[in-house]
Design an enzyme around this catalytic site. Structure first.
Site, mmCIF file in Angstrom:
data_model
loop_
_atom_site.group_PDB
_atom_site.id
_atom_site.type_symbol
_atom_site.label_atom_id
_atom_site.label_comp_id
_atom_site.label_asym_id
_atom_site.label_seq_id
_atom_site.Cartn_x
_atom_site.Cartn_y
_atom_site.Cartn_z
ATOM 1 C CB SER A 61 10.041 6.523 42.409
ATOM 2 O OG SER A 61 9.859 7.236 41.203
HETATM 3 N N1 SAM Z 1 6.225 5.745 38.917
HETATM 4 C C1 SAM Z 1 7.076 4.955 38.071
HETATM 5 C C2 SAM Z 1 7.319 3.601 38.655
HETATM 6 O O1 SAM Z 1 6.686 3.254 39.664
HETATM 7 O O2 SAM Z 1 8.096 2.843 38.066
HETATM 8 C C3 SAM Z 1 8.377 5.649 37.835
HETATM 9 C C4 SAM Z 1 8.282 6.688 36.832
HETATM 10 S S1 SAM Z 1 9.830 7.298 36.273
HETATM 11 C C5 SAM Z 1 10.477 8.123 37.661
HETATM 12 C C6 SAM Z 1 9.235 8.601 35.196
HETATM 13 C C7 SAM Z 1 8.643 8.112 33.912
HETATM 14 O O3 SAM Z 1 8.069 9.231 33.228
HETATM 15 C C8 SAM Z 1 9.660 7.521 32.948
HETATM 16 O O4 SAM Z 1 9.293 6.215 32.609
HETATM 17 C C9 SAM Z 1 9.613 8.448 31.733
HETATM 18 O O5 SAM Z 1 9.814 7.794 30.509
HETATM 19 C C10 SAM Z 1 8.211 9.008 31.842
HETATM 20 N N2 SAM Z 1 7.968 10.281 31.151
HETATM 21 C C11 SAM Z 1 8.727 11.392 31.098
HETATM 22 N N3 SAM Z 1 8.124 12.343 30.360
HETATM 23 C C12 SAM Z 1 6.941 11.813 29.944
HETATM 24 C C13 SAM Z 1 5.859 12.298 29.146
HETATM 25 N N4 SAM Z 1 5.841 13.533 28.622
HETATM 26 N N5 SAM Z 1 4.821 11.478 28.924
HETATM 27 C C14 SAM Z 1 4.786 10.207 29.421
HETATM 28 N N6 SAM Z 1 5.792 9.705 30.181
HETATM 29 C C15 SAM Z 1 6.842 10.494 30.440
#
Ligand code: SAM
Length: 210
Positions: A61
């Site tokens: 993000s």
């Molecule tokens: N905060 C992170 C960073 O600093 O890089 C960015 C996160 S990214 C916007 C959202 C993440 O949520 C993705 O890596 C995605 O694979 C994960 N995600 C989506 N649904 C999920 C779930 N049910 N359980 C675990 N991870 C999940």
């Protein structure tokens, strides 16, 4: 590249220049080497004011949003935190700097492994990462003082509200595919109050209770 200068400029212009006022949060973002959390091809853009791809069609993000979510959690150093969506591990590092311990769940194995390696290399010892469906929470480690969901959902997964301590705080982007509202859920006396913070755009939360 002088990453330290870029990082200081990022904090001054994108964080302190907006509404990140918590000095402890600002200090943490001055310290964490964001360029190590992005793919080599994007390293030179690591301190720019936008999200970047990290593989598996997921993103790290925008720095401001990571700092804002961190600030909204009001960490004091004593908390046990659950993070859903480890992604690159950058947000995880910020949480680990400000809380007692962090449990983080990522649905993609390769992202989880990559994040684990970088965080270990940086010397963090208060983080546990697992691959799986974060909408189920982490029952063996519940309850949590704080929960942060870094992917967008239509509603707060009930499981996560159940695994949140009372009193406790949960931060999550809520809404449709391309338009969400960053929301803080305040749990107190077995009641949930929602505080709407600002518009945002996140990749979707994918899982059983998403
Ligand atoms: N905060 C992170 C960073 O600093 O890089 C960015 C996160 S990214 C916007 C959202 C993440 O949520 C993705 O890596 C995605 O694979 C994960 N995600 C989506 N649904 C999920 C779930 N049910 N359980 C675990 N991870 C999940």
């Amino acid at each position: 590249m002088d990453y330290e200068t870029l990082r200081e400029r990022m904090v001054a212009e994108q964080l302190a220049g907006r509404d990140i006022t918590d000095e402890k949060v600002l200090d943490v973002f001055k310290k964490i080497p964001r360029h190590l959390f992005v793919p080599a091809a994007f390293e030179k853009n690591a301190y720019a004011d936008y999200p970047l791809p990290i593989g598996e069609e997921q993103t790290i993000s925008q720095p401001y949003i990571v700092a804002l979510m961190t600030q909204l959690l009001r960490l004091t150093g004593k908390e046990k935190v659950l993070e859903i969506g480890t992604g690159s591990g950058y947000q995880t590092a910020a949480l680990a700097e400000l809380a007692r311990e962090v449990y983080s769940i990522e649905r993609f194995e390769d992202l989880a492994v990559n994040a684990k390696n970088i965080l270990a290399k940086l010397g963090y010892t208060n983080i546990k990462i697992k691959t799986g469906d974060g909408t189920l929470g982490w029952a063996e480690q519940a309850p949590f003082d704080r929960i942060i969901v870094t992917a967008a959902a239509g509603a707060i997964p009930k499981t996560l509200l159940e695994q949140l301590k009372d009193p406790g705080l949960l931060v999550i982007p809520l809404g449709e595919t391309f338009s969400q509202v960053l929301t803080v859920a305040h749990k107190s006396n077995n009641k949930i109050d929602l505080e709407r913070i600002c518009g945002c755009v996140f990749v979707p939360l994918v899982g059983k209770h998403a």
